[in-house]
Enzyme design. Sequence first.
Site, PDB file in Angstrom:
ATOM      1  N   GLY A 361       0.773  -1.236   0.000  1.00 10.03           N
ATOM      2  CA  GLY A 361       0.000   0.000   0.000  1.00 10.03           C
ATOM      3  C   GLY A 361       0.800   1.279   0.000  1.00 10.03           C
ATOM      4  N   LYS A 364       4.299   1.114  -4.594  1.00  9.97           N
ATOM      5  CA  LYS A 364       5.398   0.557  -5.393  1.00  9.97           C
ATOM      6  C   LYS A 364       4.963   0.325  -6.844  1.00  9.97           C
ATOM      7  CE  LYS A 364       5.899  -3.011  -2.741  1.00  9.97           C
ATOM      8  NZ  LYS A 364       4.805  -2.714  -1.790  1.00  9.97           N
ATOM      9  N   THR A 365       3.859  -0.381  -7.018  1.00 11.31           N
ATOM     10  CA  THR A 365       3.403  -0.711  -8.378  1.00 11.31           C
ATOM     11  C   THR A 365       2.927   0.531  -9.113  1.00 11.31           C
ATOM     12  OG1 THR A 365       2.726  -2.903  -7.590  1.00 11.31           O
ATOM     13  CG2 THR A 365       1.844  -2.167  -9.713  1.00 11.31           C
ATOM     14  N   SER A 681      16.424  -8.950  17.336  1.00 12.87           N
ATOM     15  CA  SER A 681      16.325  -7.540  17.706  1.00 12.87           C
ATOM     16  C   SER A 681      15.497  -7.299  18.972  1.00 12.87           C
ATOM     17  CB  SER A 681      15.745  -6.719  16.555  1.00 12.87           C
ATOM     18  OG  SER A 681      14.440  -7.158  16.237  1.00 12.87           O
ATOM     19  N   LYS A 724      10.707   0.648  11.914  1.00 10.90           N
ATOM     20  CA  LYS A 724      10.424   0.529  13.356  1.00 10.90           C
ATOM     21  C   LYS A 724      10.113   1.898  13.966  1.00 10.90           C
ATOM     22  CE  LYS A 724      13.227  -3.637  14.008  1.00 10.90           C
ATOM     23  NZ  LYS A 724      14.462  -4.220  14.578  1.00 10.90           N
TER      24      LYS A 724
END
Length: 779
Positions: A361, A364-365, A681, A724
Amino acid sequence: MIPGLSKQKKAEKQETYPVLPVKDNILFPGMTLTLNIGEKRSKKLIADLKPGDKIIITALKDIRLGVADPENIYKTGMIARKIRTVRERDLTLLAIHGEKRVKIDEYTEKEPYFKATVTELVETRPPEDTATEDRIFQLKELGKQIITELGLPEEAAHSFETITDPGLLTDIVASNMRIEKEDKQKLLETLDISERLEKIETLMIKEIHRIGLTKDISNKVSQEMDKSQREYYLRQQLKAIKEELNEGEVDEMDELEESIKTADMPTEVEEAALKELGRLSKMPPSTAEYTVSRTYLSWLLDLPWSKSTEDNQDIGGAKKTLDLGHFGLEKAKKRIVEYLAVKKLKKDMGGPILCFVGPPGVGKTSIAKAVAEALGRKTARVSLGGVRDEAEIRGHRRTYVGALPGRIIQAIKKAGSNNPVIVLDEIDKLGYDYRGDPSSALLEVLDPEQNNSFSDHYIEVPFDLSKVLFITTANSLHNVPAALKDRMEIIDFPGYTEEEKLTIAKRHLLPRQMERHGLSKGQVTLDDEALSILLEEYTREAGVRSLEREIATVLRNAACKIAEDKAHHVKVDRGVIEEVLGPRKYYSEVKERTMNPGVSTGLAWTPAGGEILFIESNVMPGKKGLILTGQLGDVMKESAQAALSYVKSHAKELGIDESAFTKKDIHIHVPAGAIPKDGPSAGVAITTALVSLLKNQPVRSDIAMTGEITLKGRVLPVGGIKEKALGARRAGIDTVYLPKRNEKDLIELPEDIKKKMHFKFAENIGDVLNDVFTSDQKN
């Protein structure tokens, strides 16, 4: 004078019979003949006949003159007996049996059909001597030879082997031989059987020579011409016939040859196409191979070997196009502008291989398609999600039924140019099985050093992909093989900040949905406050896809009210939103969850963006064990073990009673237990939760942390810092502890995030533990 007439004996009484002239048939005594009656005069005659009645059968001299003139009818004929008549629709068949030779003396009637008086003719029999027997034997041998040469069954020879009467033998042979009507008529008129034997023998020898000559010619032609040559010869004849008839049809092979020569193919490809055309021209169109070969040539002709579009040289205009369609994504847009600038200076530069990586969402495309628009190129999209067969990329070989080129060549054909923008969507969703590894097949496609001669298994000739601008998209690079990843230039698409989402919603999402729902600005008001409510209370994502869905839902409700005339204008506020979408879906749980000791807030990276992660711990009477739950991976379990080991070894320094480790179990749980979790992490957050539990001191609710911990307490760097940080911001957290060596990664963060959040850095776990606890003790 008719031969033998001088020796005949006239009947004492002349008989009168109907006369039926026939076109091509000569009836002999003892033979049965079926005639197709079509002439009106003849049909009338047949209608008057009764079974057993007799008629005269004689032949026409010239069938073109018809039956009207008696002079066109042979005088010598056969008296025949009617067997039966068969009538079917317009067809009349007459079956007759020949009895005796007769001569027509005089026609007594001409209407409605001919009648004539006839005289029976008497044959002159040969002497019963050795010469006659030898001639009869010779005749039978010649008959056998003809039957053998014609390939007829041997039983056909048995029909005359037992015949000893020379007259009957000549009549049977003459009736069944393929000789001219005139020759048969002469045999019928020959009453001297010796003379007839001589004539029939001569005709049989001629027939044997004719059959032998035909076979010799056929064998010679068969040896000199194979199947393909015969077909070529026949095709050339057909072509000549069409030209002679002025049909004006263009031969398909000539048409294909002309298309190949004008397609401007590379020399190697043109030679392969012409070679295949040569094979095609020798195939019958009805064969399966013809269709396969014809389809292959169609693919070669349809590919844009030399067709290309002109790139947009206006760099400022291209940049404006990108900015109008997409807000943010500065790194991706900057890279495309750089490509355009270099392309303008170096015309023969190959296309780069770009990989847009980010959560769903984030555009990118859509920006990949916007790149094509900015360049002025054609575009094609190839979805790779779930592709498991290597042939989907490289194509199937033509030996397989229903073979087709791979998706890359299909996309080139669809685009219609050799320099399109090809979007390879969801490259991280490729799979593999016994049919091969598609990601390995992409190694050649996405290598600028190799793809100038890409070979598809179907077309079997190289195609230059170096002019193509490949843009791949992925949510994560974890599943992309290292060799494939090395061939691509990675461009990260992080999640949007709240401010960016609000701008995108105002500029793009809201106008688009208004248009799709047939609404105008004067009918619906959805201001910044309403959009902020949708953002903060009804969506929590890295991209804007869910936000657009919620906007669409609200607008559908407004469109319904306006269409039903319940309102002329709808102002969307909190009340309308709660009415349509229900109560708010997301709350800030951080303060509530970290009120008790033993809970810390970690940060996690997911393909959908950054998320906060609660680490919960508890202590209970037991046998000195560590319990881990929450569907943790091996690496995360090891981080928990390392955290516990550090806390045990530094218990005195941390102010923890060492007896807590000897008589009690420690349980560490990571909520959202249905979701798998892994990675190192969370080491800092687990250590903080354990210290909080054992010191009975809560962790500050406004702090989240990430970092890997060693047994000695060092904090090591981790990945996904930008995602993050954005995830922490979405959850309402202002302060984030990061490993010291991740400080450099903050350069990627938007400036507004840097201003609104406070980032602290730790080299050792002590830096975190000295700052994250509240001053209040829990009893």
